[in-house]
Each structure stands twice: as structure tokens, then as C-alpha cells.
Design a protein around this motif. Structure first.
Motif, PDB file in Angstrom:
ATOM      1  N   THR A 175      54.673  75.753  14.975  1.00 51.32           N
ATOM      2  CA  THR A 175      56.080  75.831  14.590  1.00 51.32           C
ATOM      3  C   THR A 175      56.257  76.913  13.531  1.00 51.32           C
ATOM      4  O   THR A 175      55.488  76.974  12.556  1.00 51.32           O
ATOM      5  CB  THR A 175      56.562  74.477  14.020  1.00 51.32           C
ATOM      6  OG1 THR A 175      56.335  73.458  14.997  1.00 51.32           O
ATOM      7  CG2 THR A 175      58.041  74.534  13.674  1.00 51.32           C
ATOM      8  N   VAL A 176      57.255  77.735  13.712  1.00 48.99           N
ATOM      9  CA  VAL A 176      57.512  78.835  12.778  1.00 48.99           C
ATOM     10  C   VAL A 176      58.050  78.268  11.461  1.00 48.99           C
ATOM     11  O   VAL A 176      59.029  77.507  11.448  1.00 48.99           O
ATOM     12  CB  VAL A 176      58.537  79.818  13.380  1.00 48.99           C
ATOM     13  CG1 VAL A 176      58.863  80.933  12.368  1.00 48.99           C
ATOM     14  CG2 VAL A 176      58.001  80.419  14.682  1.00 48.99           C
ATOM     15  N   VAL A 177      57.397  78.626  10.355  1.00 49.65           N
ATOM     16  CA  VAL A 177      57.844  78.159   9.028  1.00 49.65           C
ATOM     17  C   VAL A 177      58.368  79.305   8.173  1.00 49.65           C
ATOM     18  O   VAL A 177      58.974  79.078   7.127  1.00 49.65           O
ATOM     19  CB  VAL A 177      56.696  77.427   8.288  1.00 49.65           C
ATOM     20  CG1 VAL A 177      56.304  76.153   9.028  1.00 49.65           C
ATOM     21  CG2 VAL A 177      55.493  78.338   8.085  1.00 49.65           C
ATOM     22  N   MET A 193      50.217  75.849  12.666  1.00 49.86           N
ATOM     23  CA  MET A 193      49.593  75.530  13.946  1.00 49.86           C
ATOM     24  C   MET A 193      49.519  74.015  14.145  1.00 49.86           C
ATOM     25  O   MET A 193      49.578  73.240  13.185  1.00 49.86           O
ATOM     26  CB  MET A 193      48.187  76.138  14.014  1.00 49.86           C
ATOM     27  CG  MET A 193      48.133  77.617  13.610  1.00 49.86           C
ATOM     28  SD  MET A 193      49.279  78.659  14.566  1.00 49.86           S
ATOM     29  CE  MET A 193      48.457  78.633  16.168  1.00 49.86           C
ATOM     30  N   ASN A 194      49.355  73.607  15.372  1.00 48.81           N
ATOM     31  CA  ASN A 194      49.306  72.167  15.672  1.00 48.81           C
ATOM     32  C   ASN A 194      48.098  71.475  15.045  1.00 48.81           C
ATOM     33  O   ASN A 194      48.112  70.245  14.880  1.00 48.81           O
ATOM     34  CB  ASN A 194      49.297  71.948  17.191  1.00 48.81           C
ATOM     35  CG  ASN A 194      50.665  72.194  17.809  1.00 48.81           C
ATOM     36  OD1 ASN A 194      51.657  72.344  17.102  1.00 48.81           O
ATOM     37  ND2 ASN A 194      50.715  72.229  19.138  1.00 48.81           N
ATOM     38  N   ASP A 195      47.071  72.235  14.702  1.00 51.14           N
ATOM     39  CA  ASP A 195      45.895  71.621  14.062  1.00 51.14           C
ATOM     40  C   ASP A 195      46.041  71.555  12.541  1.00 51.14           C
ATOM     41  O   ASP A 195      45.113  71.158  11.840  1.00 51.14           O
ATOM     42  CB  ASP A 195      44.615  72.369  14.459  1.00 51.14           C
ATOM     43  CG  ASP A 195      44.575  73.802  13.944  1.00 51.14           C
ATOM     44  OD1 ASP A 195      45.554  74.239  13.284  1.00 51.14           O
ATOM     45  OD2 ASP A 195      43.583  74.504  14.213  1.00 51.14           O
ATOM     46  N   GLY A 196      47.196  71.973  12.022  1.00 50.39           N
ATOM     47  CA  GLY A 196      47.437  71.877  10.582  1.00 50.39           C
ATOM     48  C   GLY A 196      47.140  73.149   9.809  1.00 50.39           C
ATOM     49  O   GLY A 196      47.439  73.224   8.604  1.00 50.39           O
ATOM     50  N   GLY A 212      61.633  77.144  12.382  1.00 52.83           N
ATOM     51  CA  GLY A 212      61.871  75.882  13.081  1.00 52.83           C
ATOM     52  C   GLY A 212      61.582  75.932  14.567  1.00 52.83           C
ATOM     53  O   GLY A 212      61.492  74.887  15.225  1.00 52.83           O
ATOM     54  N   ARG A 213      61.419  77.120  15.099  1.00 51.71           N
ATOM     55  CA  ARG A 213      61.160  77.245  16.527  1.00 51.71           C
ATOM     56  C   ARG A 213      59.695  76.950  16.823  1.00 51.71           C
ATOM     57  O   ARG A 213      58.800  77.374  16.103  1.00 51.71           O
ATOM     58  CB  ARG A 213      61.518  78.639  17.018  1.00 51.71           C
ATOM     59  CG  ARG A 213      61.279  78.834  18.507  1.00 51.71           C
ATOM     60  CD  ARG A 213      61.801  80.163  18.986  1.00 51.71           C
ATOM     61  NE  ARG A 213      61.493  80.378  20.389  1.00 51.71           N
ATOM     62  CZ  ARG A 213      61.854  81.467  21.073  1.00 51.71           C
ATOM     63  NH1 ARG A 213      62.533  82.432  20.464  1.00 51.71           N
ATOM     64  NH2 ARG A 213      61.532  81.591  22.340  1.00 51.71           N
ATOM     65  N   THR A 214      59.468  76.225  17.923  1.00 51.82           N
ATOM     66  CA  THR A 214      58.091  75.981  18.358  1.00 51.82           C
ATOM     67  C   THR A 214      57.644  77.098  19.286  1.00 51.82           C
ATOM     68  O   THR A 214      58.456  77.663  20.036  1.00 51.82           O
ATOM     69  CB  THR A 214      57.969  74.638  19.095  1.00 51.82           C
ATOM     70  OG1 THR A 214      58.835  74.634  20.230  1.00 51.82           O
ATOM     71  CG2 THR A 214      58.325  73.476  18.187  1.00 51.82           C
ATOM     72  N   VAL A 215      56.375  77.431  19.199  1.00 48.45           N
ATOM     73  CA  VAL A 215      55.821  78.502  20.032  1.00 48.45           C
ATOM     74  C   VAL A 215      54.584  77.988  20.755  1.00 48.45           C
ATOM     75  O   VAL A 215      53.965  77.002  20.345  1.00 48.45           O
ATOM     76  CB  VAL A 215      55.471  79.740  19.181  1.00 48.45           C
ATOM     77  CG1 VAL A 215      56.730  80.333  18.567  1.00 48.45           C
ATOM     78  CG2 VAL A 215      54.463  79.384  18.099  1.00 48.45           C
ATOM     79  N   THR A 216      54.243  78.663  21.826  1.00 46.61           N
ATOM     80  CA  THR A 216      53.074  78.297  22.628  1.00 46.61           C
ATOM     81  C   THR A 216      52.059  79.441  22.613  1.00 46.61           C
ATOM     82  O   THR A 216      52.416  80.585  22.300  1.00 46.61           O
ATOM     83  CB  THR A 216      53.486  77.985  24.072  1.00 46.61           C
ATOM     84  OG1 THR A 216      54.177  79.123  24.625  1.00 46.61           O
ATOM     85  CG2 THR A 216      54.394  76.767  24.128  1.00 46.61           C
ATOM     86  N   GLN A 220      55.230  85.782  23.073  1.00 44.18           N
ATOM     87  CA  GLN A 220      55.585  86.931  22.245  1.00 44.18           C
ATOM     88  C   GLN A 220      56.500  86.472  21.115  1.00 44.18           C
ATOM     89  O   GLN A 220      57.494  85.784  21.342  1.00 44.18           O
ATOM     90  CB  GLN A 220      56.283  88.011  23.072  1.00 44.18           C
ATOM     91  CG  GLN A 220      56.674  89.231  22.245  1.00 44.18           C
ATOM     92  CD  GLN A 220      57.274  90.344  23.091  1.00 44.18           C
ATOM     93  OE1 GLN A 220      56.686  90.740  24.087  1.00 44.18           O
ATOM     94  NE2 GLN A 220      58.447  90.843  22.683  1.00 44.18           N
ATOM     95  N   ILE A 221      56.139  86.888  19.889  1.00 47.46           N
ATOM     96  CA  ILE A 221      56.943  86.500  18.725  1.00 47.46           C
ATOM     97  C   ILE A 221      57.530  87.707  18.004  1.00 47.46           C
ATOM     98  O   ILE A 221      58.403  87.559  17.136  1.00 47.46           O
ATOM     99  CB  ILE A 221      56.103  85.670  17.726  1.00 47.46           C
ATOM    100  CG1 ILE A 221      54.856  86.447  17.297  1.00 47.46           C
ATOM    101  CG2 ILE A 221      55.719  84.320  18.348  1.00 47.46           C
ATOM    102  CD1 ILE A 221      54.025  85.741  16.227  1.00 47.46           C
ATOM    103  N   GLY A 222      57.061  88.891  18.343  1.00 41.53           N
ATOM    104  CA  GLY A 222      57.589  90.099  17.696  1.00 41.53           C
ATOM    105  C   GLY A 222      56.879  91.340  18.201  1.00 41.53           C
ATOM    106  O   GLY A 222      56.073  91.272  19.153  1.00 41.53           O
ATOM    107  N   LEU A 223      57.164  92.459  17.535  1.00 44.34           N
ATOM    108  CA  LEU A 223      56.544  93.733  17.891  1.00 44.34           C
ATOM    109  C   LEU A 223      55.864  94.324  16.661  1.00 44.34           C
ATOM    110  O   LEU A 223      56.369  94.197  15.532  1.00 44.34           O
ATOM    111  CB  LEU A 223      57.606  94.712  18.413  1.00 44.34           C
ATOM    112  CG  LEU A 223      58.402  94.268  19.647  1.00 44.34           C
ATOM    113  CD1 LEU A 223      59.467  95.310  19.975  1.00 44.34           C
ATOM    114  CD2 LEU A 223      57.477  94.043  20.833  1.00 44.34           C
ATOM    115  N   SER A 224      54.722  94.919  16.887  1.00 43.32           N
ATOM    116  CA  SER A 224      53.979  95.504  15.768  1.00 43.32           C
ATOM    117  C   SER A 224      54.721  96.718  15.197  1.00 43.32           C
ATOM    118  O   SER A 224      55.563  97.322  15.881  1.00 43.32           O
ATOM    119  CB  SER A 224      52.578  95.921  16.220  1.00 43.32           C
ATOM    120  OG  SER A 224      52.686  96.952  17.203  1.00 43.32           O
ATOM    121  N   GLY A 225      54.386  97.030  13.947  1.00 39.08           N
ATOM    122  CA  GLY A 225      55.044  98.173  13.317  1.00 39.08           C
ATOM    123  C   GLY A 225      54.313  98.619  12.068  1.00 39.08           C
ATOM    124  O   GLY A 225      53.102  98.401  11.926  1.00 39.08           O
TER     125      GLY A 225
END
Length: 262
Positions: A175-177, A193-196, A212-216, A220-225
Motif C-alpha cells: 500500500t502506498v504511504v 509491503m504486505n510483509d511489513g 492509500g492505493r494498493t499495488v501488486t 507500474q507506479i511511475g517513470l524514472s527521471g
């Protein structure tokens, strides 16, 4: 006066005797309903065979009529037997068909449940899997490398080689914090992460998730820069025990412990 019959001589039964026996047979057949349309006309035709005995009226039935009555009774019995056999066969066929339907339904249910279990197991495996954050990349700067470029004097994560605009993926489910500006980290994302544990992705040119968004794994969560304190585009990746700076752990060992070949 007494009458005697010569020894060894036998006389044919009298008409009265034969008639009496036939009457008994007719009575029995009439009771069972065998004699119907078949016998009635014959009785009318045989009025001449009615004989007065002085006691009661007797009906004499010829041998051919008796045979016809027997045949009719046998035919009716055969028809009844065949109907009963047909009914029994139909009942057994329906019972078998119902059993087949029950077995087919049970088999389909078992197969469906097996597929559902397999799908759930596959999904659990996928969600528990870890991937490299930049596909096909490699570590360009190691963990704890020394340099005056970092305020702590050493590298708190690892850098993955990536041109600006390269897809960055979550290494696992979580989950994004944090998602936004992170000072020296530039645009960064922190995931619980789900493992804490926690993972961080820095110097992004674009952020594709929100807090608050969950990810798997592999999402993709973003682009490098090259935002923040950098000398060129790349992905800064950290593994932490908390979301705070300074709780970093070896990211290579972290990824390898989750099956990722770095």
C-alpha cells in the motif's frame, strides 16, 4: 334295484356331468371379467345347449369357446405383464438418468471448485512474488557506497540504471504511504509491503499512484527521471524497516531473499 358296470368298461361322462363342470369354469371366468364380449354371443347361440335338470338351469360351453376364453385370459395376462415390465423399465431408466445427472453435477462442481482453488493459489503466489523494479536493468551504484554526494556519507540504497521515462514497477504487493516530493529524493514513492517492510523509489520524473492505493507485484507506479539530488537519470531504490529515513537495510539482500535475482 342296483345297477352295475362291467369290469374294465368305462362310459363317457354324461352330458349333465360335463355341463356341471363347465358351469363352474364359466362362473370363475365371469367373476374375473374374462368372459365379456367374447362369451356373451356364444351363450346366446348355445341356447339349444341349455338343459333342464329339474333342479337348476345349466349352461354347456363347447371346447372351442373354452379355448378362446383361455386364450383371451392369457393375452390379457401377457399384456398386463408387458405393461408392468415397461413401467418398471421406465422407472429404472429414470432412476439411472437422475443418478447420471447427479454424478455429472457433482463432477462439474468438483472441477469448478478445483479451478477456483487453483486460481486462488495462483493469485496468492502472484501477490507474494517479488520482481525487479526496472525490467532488464542492473545495479549501477551499490549499497553503502561512499561519496560526498550523500548527506550520510554513504549510499542508503542502490541505483538501477534507467533512462529518463523508463517504467518503474512496485517490487511486491503493498500500500502506498507516500507519493510526492521527497527533498533530495526528488519525486518519490514509499510503499508499505504486505510483509511489513517498506520500499522507496526516488528521482522519478512522473508519479502514477497516490497515497492509500494498493499495488501488486510488477505494477507500474511511475517513470524514472533525474529529480532531486542527482547527477543523471536513474532509479534510486531503498528497502527499509520503517517509512522513515535511516531505517534502510541492504536492498540487494532484501530482493534476493524474495527470489529476485539482482
Amino acid at each position: 334295484m342296483a345297477f352295475t358296470r362291467a369290469t374294465g368298461k368305462h362310459r363317457r361322462p354324461s352330458r349333465l356331468t360335463r355341463t356341471t363342470a363347465q358351469v363352474a369354469g364359466v362362473a370363475a371366468l365371469t367373476t374375473t371379467g374374462v368372459i365379456g364380449g367374447l362369451a356373451a354371443p356364444a351363450f346366446a347361440a348355445d341356447d339349444a345347449a341349455v338343459e333342464q335338470t329339474g333342479l337348476t338351469k345349466a349352461i354347456a360351453i363347447g371346447d372351442s369357446l373354452a379355448e378362446q376364453i383361455d386364450a383371451q385370459a392369457a393375452a390379457q395376462q401377457q399384456a398386463a405383464d408387458e405393461a408392468a415390465a415397461k413401467k418398471k423399465a421406465e422407472a429404472e431408466a429414470e432412476k439411472k438418468a437422475e443418478e447420471d445427472r447427479r454424478k455429472a453435477a457433482a463432477k462439474a462442481k468438483a472441477e469448478r471448485e478445483a479451478k477456483e482453488r487453483a486460481a486462488r493459489a495462483a493469485e496468492r503466489k502472484r501477490l507474494n512474488a517479488f520482481v525487479i523494479p526496472v525490467t532488464g536493468s542492473y545495479v549501477s551504484t551499490a549499497y553503502k557506497a561512499s561519496s560526498g554526494l550523500w548527506s550520510s556519507g554513504s549510499h542508503t540504497g542502490i541505483d538501477f540504471h534507467a533512462a529518463s521515462g523508463t517504467s518503474v514497477h512496485a517490487v511486491g504487493a503493498g500500500t502506498v504511504v507516500e507519493a510526492g516530493w521527497g527533498g533530495a529524493y526528488g519525486n518519490n514513492i514509499v510503499i508499505r509491503m504486505n510483509d511489513g517492510t517498506y520500499t522507496q523509489y526516488g528521482h522519478l520524473s512522473s508519479i502514477g499512484v497516490s497515497v492509500g492505493r494498493t499495488v501488486t507485484p510488477g505494477q507500474q507506479i511511475g517513470l524514472s527521471g533525474a529529480t532531486g539530488n542527482v547527477t543523471g537519470p536513474h532509479l534510486h531504490f531503498e528497502a527499509r524497516t520503517s517509512p522513515e529515513y535511516g531505517s534502510d537495510i541492504d536492498p540487494v539482500a532484501y530482493l534476493r531473499s524474495h527470489g529476485v535475482n539482482v
